[in-house]
Scaffold this motif. Sequence first.
Motif, mmCIF file in Angstrom:
data_model
loop_
_atom_site.group_PDB
_atom_site.id
_atom_site.type_symbol
_atom_site.label_atom_id
_atom_site.label_comp_id
_atom_site.label_asym_id
_atom_site.label_seq_id
_atom_site.Cartn_x
_atom_site.Cartn_y
_atom_site.Cartn_z
ATOM 1 N N TRP A 155 0.809 -1.228 0.000
ATOM 2 C CA TRP A 155 0.000 0.000 0.000
ATOM 3 C C TRP A 155 0.836 1.269 0.000
ATOM 4 N N SER A 156 1.999 1.223 0.603
ATOM 5 C CA SER A 156 2.820 2.434 0.698
ATOM 6 C C SER A 156 3.649 2.682 -0.552
ATOM 7 N N LEU A 157 3.681 1.738 -1.490
ATOM 8 C CA LEU A 157 4.580 1.809 -2.646
ATOM 9 C C LEU A 157 4.173 2.945 -3.582
ATOM 10 N N LYS A 158 5.167 3.751 -3.989
ATOM 11 C CA LYS A 158 4.937 4.866 -4.905
ATOM 12 C C LYS A 158 5.667 4.693 -6.233
ATOM 13 N N ALA A 159 6.719 3.895 -6.267
ATOM 14 C CA ALA A 159 7.496 3.701 -7.493
ATOM 15 C C ALA A 159 7.941 2.256 -7.579
ATOM 16 N N LEU A 160 7.868 1.699 -8.809
ATOM 17 C CA LEU A 160 8.259 0.314 -9.056
ATOM 18 C C LEU A 160 9.036 0.242 -10.364
ATOM 19 N N ASP A 161 10.260 -0.249 -10.291
ATOM 20 C CA ASP A 161 11.084 -0.477 -11.487
ATOM 21 C C ASP A 161 11.208 0.774 -12.358
ATOM 22 N N ASN A 162 11.695 1.843 -11.745
ATOM 23 C CA ASN A 162 12.033 3.089 -12.459
ATOM 24 C C ASN A 162 10.828 3.818 -13.044
ATOM 25 N N PHE A 163 9.611 3.512 -12.570
ATOM 26 C CA PHE A 163 8.428 4.252 -12.976
ATOM 27 C C PHE A 163 7.568 4.533 -11.750
ATOM 28 N N VAL A 164 7.172 5.781 -11.611
ATOM 29 C CA VAL A 164 6.250 6.143 -10.545
ATOM 30 C C VAL A 164 4.881 5.527 -10.846
ATOM 31 N N ILE A 165 4.219 5.046 -9.835
ATOM 32 C CA ILE A 165 2.924 4.380 -9.993
ATOM 33 C C ILE A 165 1.847 5.422 -10.266
ATOM 34 N N SER A 166 1.076 5.207 -11.316
ATOM 35 C CA SER A 166 0.012 6.141 -11.686
ATOM 36 C C SER A 166 -1.326 5.677 -11.115
ATOM 37 N N ASP A 167 -2.291 6.598 -11.106
ATOM 38 C CA ASP A 167 -3.634 6.244 -10.637
ATOM 39 C C ASP A 167 -4.289 5.213 -11.542
ATOM 40 N N GLU A 168 -3.910 5.191 -12.792
ATOM 41 C CA GLU A 168 -4.479 4.242 -13.739
ATOM 42 C C GLU A 168 -4.119 2.801 -13.373
ATOM 43 N N GLU A 169 -2.954 2.601 -12.734
ATOM 44 C CA GLU A 169 -2.542 1.264 -12.324
ATOM 45 C C GLU A 169 -3.226 0.819 -11.040
ATOM 46 N N ILE A 170 -3.687 1.761 -10.253
ATOM 47 C CA ILE A 170 -4.305 1.432 -8.975
ATOM 48 C C ILE A 170 -5.770 1.062 -9.164
ATOM 49 N N ILE A 171 -6.488 1.835 -9.949
ATOM 50 C CA ILE A 171 -7.910 1.618 -10.172
ATOM 51 C C ILE A 171 -8.080 0.854 -11.472
#
Length: 353
Positions: A155-171
Motif C-alpha cells: 500500500w505504501s509503494l509509490k514507485a516500481l522499477d524506475n516508474f512512478v505508480i500512476s492512478d491508472e494502475e491502482i484503479i
Amino acid sequence: MDSLKAHWAYLLNCSQSLILDHGYWTSEGEKDPKDIVMVRLSSLLLKSLDQIGSCRALRICILADNFLTTIEALMACTHLVKLDLKGNQIIQLPDASYWSHLKELQLLYLHDNNISTWNNIKGLSGCLNLTALTLYDTPLSLKKNFRHCLVNSIWSLKALDNFVISDEEIIQNWSLPFQFKAMKQHFCVNLYPSTKLNSFETEMKAVYKIISEINRIQAIYSPTLIIQRWIRGHLIRKSLGLCSTKKHKASVKPFINHSSENEQEPSQSQKTKKEDTDDNHDLPKEKNTEIKRLHVNLNTLMQTIYPEVLLKIAETFDSQQDIEVPYNTPECRSLKSEVQISTFDQGTTKYWL
C-alpha cells in the motif's frame, strides 16, 4: 557436484572484522559495530549475513553482487532506510512479520535475483513505509499483471522499477488521458543511480533526492492528488472566512426623516439603523472584491480541468458507499473498489483498493 562444493568453499561469511573494514561511522572515536550507520559489502563473495545483526544503528546497507540466499539476519537492523540486495541468489523473501520490524525502510533493491513467484515476495506487504522497489531482471517481472498485483498489495509503494505508480494502475479499468497514462516518459525516475564510494551523508542525500522526485511526479501527474489539493485549499480558505457564500444584505427599510432641516443631532431611530447597517457590512470593499475573485477562479478551475477525469471520479464515489483508510500515499488510494486480479500462480484473487 564436487566442483560446485569447491567453488562454495571460496565464499565468505559476513564476519565482524569484515563489517569493521567496510563500515562507516558518523563520529570519530572507538569503532564499535553497534554504531555503524552504513556498510558496503558489494562483490565480496558473501554467502551469509551472520554478524550483520550486531549493527543496530545501521541505516544504509549495500550488499549487491554477492551469493546471498537468505536475509533474515537483517531483522535486527530496525533503522534501515536503504537496502541494496541487487545481483544475489535470493529466491524466497521472509514473511510479513519480518518486514514489519523495518519500519523506516523506504528503498529496496531486489533486481537481478531469482525471485519467480508471487508467494516469494508477498511478505513485502508488511513493510509499512516502503516507497520504492526494484524487481526487474527477475523471472517474476515477466509474469502477467506483475505491476498491478504489486502496487495493490504494497500500500505504501509509490514507485516500481524506475516508474512512478500512476492512478491508472491502482484503479482497474480506469482509462485516463495521455498526461496521466501509466509508464509514460514523464513517470520515469532513476531509482538505482550509479554511485561511487560516497560518504554516509551523501548517500542519505541521494535517498532523500529520489523520494523527493517521486513525490514531485505524483503531485503533478496524479489527478486524485490534484483534485484533493484543490478541495483542501478551498476548505482552508472557507474556514478562514475567505470563501463565504453568505451575502451581507441590509434588511432595514429606508428611513424617512421627519425632523426639521436645521436639526443637527440624528434621531434615535437613525442611530439604530446605522448600527444595524454597520453590522451587516463589517467586511471592507477590498475583501469583498477578493472573495468574488476567488469564487471566479475556483469556478474556472472546475470547468477547465479534464472533464472525463472528474466524471470518472464522481462516478466512482457515487458507486461506492464505504471508503477505507487511504493507502500508498496519505492522500492517494482513497477510492475503494473491489477488483479481480489474476495472480501468477493460481486463480483469481480479490484486492481491495
